[in-house]
Write a protein that holds these residues in place. Structure first.
Motif, PDB file in Angstrom:
ATOM      1  N   HIS A   1     150.567  71.737 -51.087  1.00 18.95           N
ATOM      2  CA  HIS A   1     151.781  71.199 -51.685  1.00 18.95           C
ATOM      3  C   HIS A   1     152.286  70.019 -50.853  1.00 18.95           C
ATOM      4  O   HIS A   1     152.642  68.958 -51.396  1.00 18.95           O
TER       5      HIS A   1
ATOM      6  N   ALA B   1     146.513  70.509 -57.885  1.00 19.07           N
ATOM      7  CA  ALA B   1     146.778  71.772 -58.589  1.00 19.07           C
ATOM      8  C   ALA B   1     145.805  72.879 -58.225  1.00 19.07           C
ATOM      9  O   ALA B   1     146.074  74.051 -58.493  1.00 19.07           O
TER      10      ALA B   1
ATOM     11  N   ASP C   1     146.471  76.882 -58.345  1.00 13.40           N
ATOM     12  CA  ASP C   1     145.788  77.571 -59.448  1.00 13.40           C
ATOM     13  C   ASP C   1     145.014  78.778 -58.928  1.00 13.40           C
ATOM     14  O   ASP C   1     145.043  79.856 -59.536  1.00 13.40           O
TER      15      ASP C   1
ATOM     16  N   LYS D   1     147.502  81.452 -57.743  1.00 16.22           N
ATOM     17  CA  LYS D   1     148.118  82.132 -58.882  1.00 16.22           C
ATOM     18  C   LYS D   1     147.124  83.050 -59.579  1.00 16.22           C
ATOM     19  O   LYS D   1     147.471  84.162 -60.014  1.00 16.22           O
TER      20      LYS D   1
ATOM     21  N   TYR E   1     157.531  76.240 -60.724  1.00 16.08           N
ATOM     22  CA  TYR E   1     156.776  75.274 -59.917  1.00 16.08           C
ATOM     23  C   TYR E   1     155.404  74.989 -60.535  1.00 16.08           C
ATOM     24  O   TYR E   1     154.657  75.904 -60.896  1.00 16.08           O
ATOM     25  N   ASN E   2     155.096  73.703 -60.663  1.00 15.65           N
ATOM     26  CA  ASN E   2     153.794  73.266 -61.180  1.00 15.65           C
ATOM     27  C   ASN E   2     153.356  72.045 -60.378  1.00 15.65           C
ATOM     28  O   ASN E   2     154.017  71.004 -60.425  1.00 15.65           O
TER      29      ASN E   2
ATOM     30  N   GLU F   1     151.241  69.872 -60.879  1.00 16.55           N
ATOM     31  CA  GLU F   1     150.984  68.682 -61.697  1.00 16.55           C
ATOM     32  C   GLU F   1     152.215  67.792 -61.793  1.00 16.55           C
ATOM     33  O   GLU F   1     152.097  66.580 -62.012  1.00 16.55           O
ATOM     34  N   HIS F   2     153.404  68.377 -61.630  1.00 15.09           N
ATOM     35  CA  HIS F   2     154.635  67.596 -61.744  1.00 15.09           C
ATOM     36  C   HIS F   2     154.980  66.839 -60.463  1.00 15.09           C
ATOM     37  O   HIS F   2     155.959  66.083 -60.446  1.00 15.09           O
TER      38      HIS F   2
END
Length: 295
Positions: A144, A184, A188, A191, A267-268, A270-271
């Motif tokens: 991140h 990501a 990913d 998660k 939270y993503n 990609e953003h």
């Protein structure tokens, strides 16, 4: 899942004309960035080690493809930074002891799959999967921040006004662009393996934030103390405030905000950045173009 194919790229850098203070008149910012040459070859090899352990748990074909491409990119990243330690010897900076010390610390804290933070035996307590999940989560938290830093170095124009060494800036922007490209993947995987519950995200962020803060402070001071052109090592946080006020490094406020976003339910990764900006730089990076021409 990433909606595009992640591409490991071979690169070539010519360091002959690059001094350790690669921004003239900016020893603090130069050595803050130089701290990556110590840490990244070590932790990116560790990323690959952990992901090799995690791959048998991955059942989604696209995620497996992304994870393998991520590992290949990270291996190239570590190899690109590693020669700088030897290069700096030519300028009177022997940082091999600092590299060895960092390797010991990383190995002790997270390198042993059989002991939690080097202390608690996992088999005896049946925590092997939890420790793997936690190390995957630590990587996700770390990635991140590499995305945030990658976006900063790609979008920042103030550094260019300081006339930095072109090769070093290209290394940092090429690396930052690939961090944005694969931003990501780590989350990913995290998660997919754990569901990334908020409480566990608090745990892994609670590890990565103090570690990175300690590392940036100690490694920057260490590098400056090894630089024979620097008579007195300045205070880290004073220099950080001055440099961030000039927008040549990220501000503490922006990093705190990034920390908070990692803990939000929606939270993503990609953003957090723009893939097109990253791919645009990768298409014109001198390091990738030089390697392509040589091939």
């Amino acid at each position: 899942m990433t909606p595009y194919k992640i591409v490991p790229r071979k690169v070539s850098f010519d360091w002959k004309g690059t001094p350790p203070q690669w921004i003239k008149g900016e020893p603090f910012v130069s050595h803050l960035a130089n701290s990556t040459h110590i840490l990244l070859p070590i932790v990116e090899a560790w990323f690959c080690q952990v992901y090799k352990e995690a791959l048998p748990h991955v059942t989604d074909d696209k995620l497996r493809e992304d994870v393998i491409a991520f590992m290949r990119q990270e291996a190239i990243h570590g190899g690109a930074h590693k020669p700088l330690a030897e290069h700096f010897l030519k300028f009177g900076m022997n940082i091999a002891p600092g590299v060895a010390r960092t390797q010991r610390i990383v190995d002790r804290l997270v390198g042993d799959p059989e002991r939690i933070f080097g202390l608690i035996p996992v088999k005896r307590l049946g925590l092997g999967k939890w420790w793997l999940d936690t190390r995957v989560g630590i990587i996700a938290a770390g990635e991140h921040f590499t995305c945030i830093l990658g976006r900063f170095i790609l979008e920042n124009q103030e550094l260019d006004k300081l006339e930095p060494d072109a090769t070093m800036l290209d290394l940092l922007r090429w690396h930052g662009a690939e961090e944005v490209e694969h931003r990501a993947v780590a989350f990913d995987l995290y998660k997919d393996m754990t569901g990334a519950p908020i409480a566990h995200r608090v745990l892994v962020l609670g590890f990565i934030l103090p570690f990175l803060t300690w590392y940036w402070v100690e490694s920057t001071r260490y590098l400056m103390s090894q630089d024979p052109t620097i008579a007195k090592v300045p205070g880290f946080f004073t220099e950080w405030r001055k440099a961030s006020a000039r927008n040549i490094i990220p501000s503490a406020r922006s990093l705190i905000g990034a920390s908070w976003r990692f803990l939000t339910p929606g939270y993503n990764p990609e953003h957090e950045a723009d893939t097109e900006i990253a791919l645009d730089y990768l298409a014109r990076s001198p390091a990738t173009r030089r390697k392509t021409a040589a091939a």
